[in-house]
Design an enzyme around this catalytic site. Structure first.
Site: not given
Ligand code: FUB
Length: 337
Positions: A32, A240
Site C-alpha cells: 500500500d 478501495e
Molecule cells: O493492506 C490492507 C488493505 O489491503 C489495504 O487497506 C487495502 O487497500 C488493501 O491493499
C-alpha cells in the site's frame, strides 16, 4: 530505459516469471505505498505486512499489521532507506488492531501521518499522528478524526492550498456499513448488482489538518453516458485504495476495483467530482490486493504499487515502482506488471 533494465534484471531466476520491476526492499514486507516528494526526496508511507497466522477471509483478518516503517530514496532507482518504526499500534490510545494503508501530508511546518485502524469495538476509523520529520517518529492524537470511518485515507493538496481527504474501502473496509450515516454491521459486503455502487468519501480538511472541516460526502463515479456506475459493474466500480492527483487542471481519481484486481482512473473538473470512468492504469498484480500511488519527480510520472513476488502470499507483500506513461489524450499507457 529503466523498465527494460528492470525486466532484464529480473531476479526471480528459475521461476519462469517475469516482473516489470523489483521489490524496493526485501528485509521486511511492505504494501500500500503512498509516495510523496518532500524537499526533493521521495518518501514512501507503506503498510508493514507481518505473518500473524490469522486465517484468510473476505474481512481481511489476515492483514493484521501492528506498526509502520517509512522508506525514502533520492530518486527512483536510488538507494532505499528503511527508517524503522514510525508508529506502533501500542502507542495509539484508541486503536485495537489492523494498521492498514496510510498516507502523509506536509503543512504548517509539520508532517501529518494518516492511518486506518480498527478501534476497540472493531470499527475502522482514521487516525492522525504528527512529527517534525517526514520519517517520524509520529505522535498519535488521542482520538481518531471525528466523523471518520472505513480505510485507505489519502490526503490531496489542491493548487489553491486546500487539502481534502479521500477515504473508503468496501468488504473488509466496512464502507458499506455506513450507508445510512450510522454504523450497521448487518449490511452485506456490497449492494446488489443492479443497485448503485458505493463511491469513496471526501471531506475538506480543517486548517490544522487534524479534523474534517465538513461532513464526509460521497464521490460519484459515472460511466461514459453520465450514469452512476452500478455495483455489478465490478471491473469499473470503486472497491478501495483511492489516490488523487491533478494534471492540467483535471482531477484524477485512481483506485482499485478489488475483486477484479484492476487499477483504474476517472477524471473530473472538481475535487468533489462527479468523476467519469476512463480506463485501466494497471492490470492485476500477483496477490489478491492491488494498491498504488502516483507522483511526479524530475519531469517523469511514477506509480508505486505492490505485489507478492517475495512471499507468494497475499498478506505478505512488497512495494515496487515503475514509470507511468501519459498519453496525449490525457490517459495512460496500461501497465502489465
Ligand atoms: O493492506 C490492507 C488493505 O489491503 C489495504 O487497506 C487495502 O487497500 C488493501 O491493499
Amino acid at each position: 530505459d529503466s523498465t527494460a533494465q528492470a525486466l532484464a534484471a529480473d531476479s526471480s531466476a528459475g521461476s519462469g516469471k517475469k516482473y516489470l520491476s523489483q521489490p524496493l526492499i526485501k528485509e521486511i514486507y511492505t504494501a500500500d505505498p503512498s509516495a510523496h516528494v518532500f524537499n526533493g526526496r521521495i518518501y514512501i508511507y507503506p503498510s508493514h505486512d507481518i505473518e500473524t497466522g490469522m486465517p484468510e477471509n473476505d474481512n481481511g483478518d489476515h492483514f493484521a499489521m501492528r506498526d509502520y516503517h517509512i522508506l525514502s530514496m533520492d530518486s527512483v532507482g536510488g538507494k532505499v532507506t528503511d527508517h524503522g518504526v514510525a508508529l506502533d499500534v501500542k502507542d495509539v490510545p484508541w486503536a485495537g488492531r489492523q494498521m492498514w494503508a496510510p498516507d502523509a501530508a506536509f503543512k504548517n511546518g509539520k508532517y501529518y501521518f494518516y492511518f486506518p485502524a480498527k478501534d476497540k469495538q472493531d470499527v475502522f476509523r482514521i487516525g492522525v499522528a504528527t512529527s517534525t520529520s517526514p520519517t517520524g517518529p509520529f505522535k498519535a492524537e488521542p482520538k481518531p478524526i471525528a466523523g471518520s470511518f472505513s480505510i485507505d485515507p489519502v490526503v490531496f493538496e489542491d493548487t489553491d492550498g486546500t487539502s481534502y481527504m479521500y477515504v473508503g474501502g468496501i468488504w473488509g473496509g466496512q464502507l458499506q456499513r455506513w450507508k445510512t450515516g450510522k454504523y450497521d454491521a448487518s449490511v452485506k459486503p456490497e449492494p446488489a448488482p443492479n443497485e448503485l455502487a458505493l463511491g469513496p468519501k471526501v471531506a475538506k480538511m480543517s486548517k490544522d489538518m487534524l479534523s474534517f472541516a465538513e461532513p464526509v460526502k460521497e464521490v460519484k463515479i459515472l460511466d461514459e453516458n453520465g450514469k452512476p456506475l452500478l455495483s455489478g459493474d465490478n471491473k469499473r466500480r470503486f472497491f478501495e485504495g483511492a489516490w488523487m492527483h491533478k494534471y492540467q487542471d483535471k482531477y484524477y481519481l485512481t483506485y482499485s476495483t478489488g475483486d477484479t484486481h484492476l487499477l483504474v482512473y476517472a477524471t473530473a473538473t472538481s475535487p468533489y467530482g462527479p468523476f467519469t470512468y476512463k480506463g485501466v492504469i494497471m492490470n492485476p498484480v500477483e496477490g489478491w490486493t492491488t494498491h498504488h500511488s502516483i507522483i511526479e519527480k524530475d519531469g517523469k510520472w511514477y506509480i508505486f504499487y505492490h505485489d507478492t513476488q517475495l512471499s507468494g502470499k497475499t498478506w505478505l507483500r512488497n512495494v515496487k515502482v515503475t514509470e507511468l506513461k501519459r498519453t496525449p489524450d490525457g490517459g495512460f499507457e496500461t501497465i502489465n506488471p
